[in-house]
Design an enzyme around this catalytic site. Sequence first.
Site, PDB file in Angstrom:
ATOM      1  N   CYS A  86       5.626  13.951  -0.285  1.00 16.09           N
ATOM      2  CA  CYS A  86       4.747  14.799  -1.089  1.00 16.09           C
ATOM      3  C   CYS A  86       3.670  15.447  -0.203  1.00 16.09           C
ATOM      4  O   CYS A  86       3.963  16.369   0.547  1.00 16.09           O
ATOM      5  CB  CYS A  86       4.147  14.003  -2.242  1.00 16.09           C
ATOM      6  SG  CYS A  86       3.454  15.034  -3.560  1.00 16.09           S
ATOM      7  N   HIS A 194       8.368  10.905  -4.350  1.00 18.03           N
ATOM      8  CA  HIS A 194       7.740   9.646  -3.928  1.00 18.03           C
ATOM      9  C   HIS A 194       8.747   8.498  -3.939  1.00 18.03           C
ATOM     10  O   HIS A 194       8.790   7.716  -4.901  1.00 18.03           O
ATOM     11  CB  HIS A 194       6.574   9.306  -4.864  1.00 18.03           C
ATOM     12  CG  HIS A 194       5.411  10.230  -4.775  1.00 18.03           C
ATOM     13  ND1 HIS A 194       4.348  10.010  -3.942  1.00 18.03           N
ATOM     14  CD2 HIS A 194       5.159  11.398  -5.426  1.00 18.03           C
ATOM     15  CE1 HIS A 194       3.469  10.992  -4.073  1.00 18.03           C
ATOM     16  NE2 HIS A 194       3.942  11.848  -4.967  1.00 18.03           N
ATOM     17  N   GLU A 196       8.574   5.806  -2.467  1.00 21.78           N
ATOM     18  CA  GLU A 196       7.904   4.515  -2.299  1.00 21.78           C
ATOM     19  C   GLU A 196       7.593   3.827  -3.628  1.00 21.78           C
ATOM     20  O   GLU A 196       7.231   2.645  -3.636  1.00 21.78           O
ATOM     21  CB  GLU A 196       6.612   4.693  -1.493  1.00 21.78           C
ATOM     22  CG  GLU A 196       5.460   5.366  -2.205  1.00 21.78           C
ATOM     23  CD  GLU A 196       5.531   6.881  -2.229  1.00 21.78           C
ATOM     24  OE1 GLU A 196       4.560   7.500  -2.697  1.00 21.78           O
ATOM     25  OE2 GLU A 196       6.554   7.443  -1.779  1.00 21.78           O
TER      26      GLU A 196
END
Length: 214
Positions: A86, A194, A196
């Site tokens: 991002c 994202h 993660e």
Amino acid sequence: MATASGARPTVGVLALQGAVREHVAMLERAGAHAVPVRREAELSEVDGLVLPGGESTTMSRLLESFELLEPVRERIAGGLPAFGSCAGMILLARQVLDGRPDQQQLGGLDVVVRRNAFGRQVDSFEVDLDFAGVGDGPVHAVFIRAPWVEKAGDGVEVLATVPAGLVPHDPADGAADARIVAVRQGSVLATAFHPEITGDERVHRLFVELVREA
């Protein structure tokens, strides 16, 4: 630093803003030794660097405040593997559309990105994507005030796109072209979403392999 094949490389996560703990956890699961990076001395000890999501203009200012802007630029230019998610993708791009005039770029990717291209926080969305180089089915991608790649240079490999018509709030409604949301150039990787925060470490495993190969 040199890392033997099969060893756990040391991967830093820029710890100035964003989902630092989430990236550290995913990198550990993906086979790396993950450490936060806030100082130049810490940067000098890592084999790869993750630039997390956050707010790209704020991260740019913090890099300057912590005297990390030039050291990170120099290490990436010198071949340090880097992964930006991002806001990290925005920082790695050679050019940003709709950014602030004083925003600083780290470079590493020959791409032009559009900041907040998919809309505001309320326009966040999730979609399953085919992701080149990642096996075992689609990657579930979460987009939060995300950029997209408007233009990729000849040396940039497009790894994932959002097909036209699947973006809930695409301002270019009805556009014929898919939106580029993941790219790789050499040992530099970036995603507009994202990975993660989904619990799926496959994208991080791909990056850890790039670090080992480098």
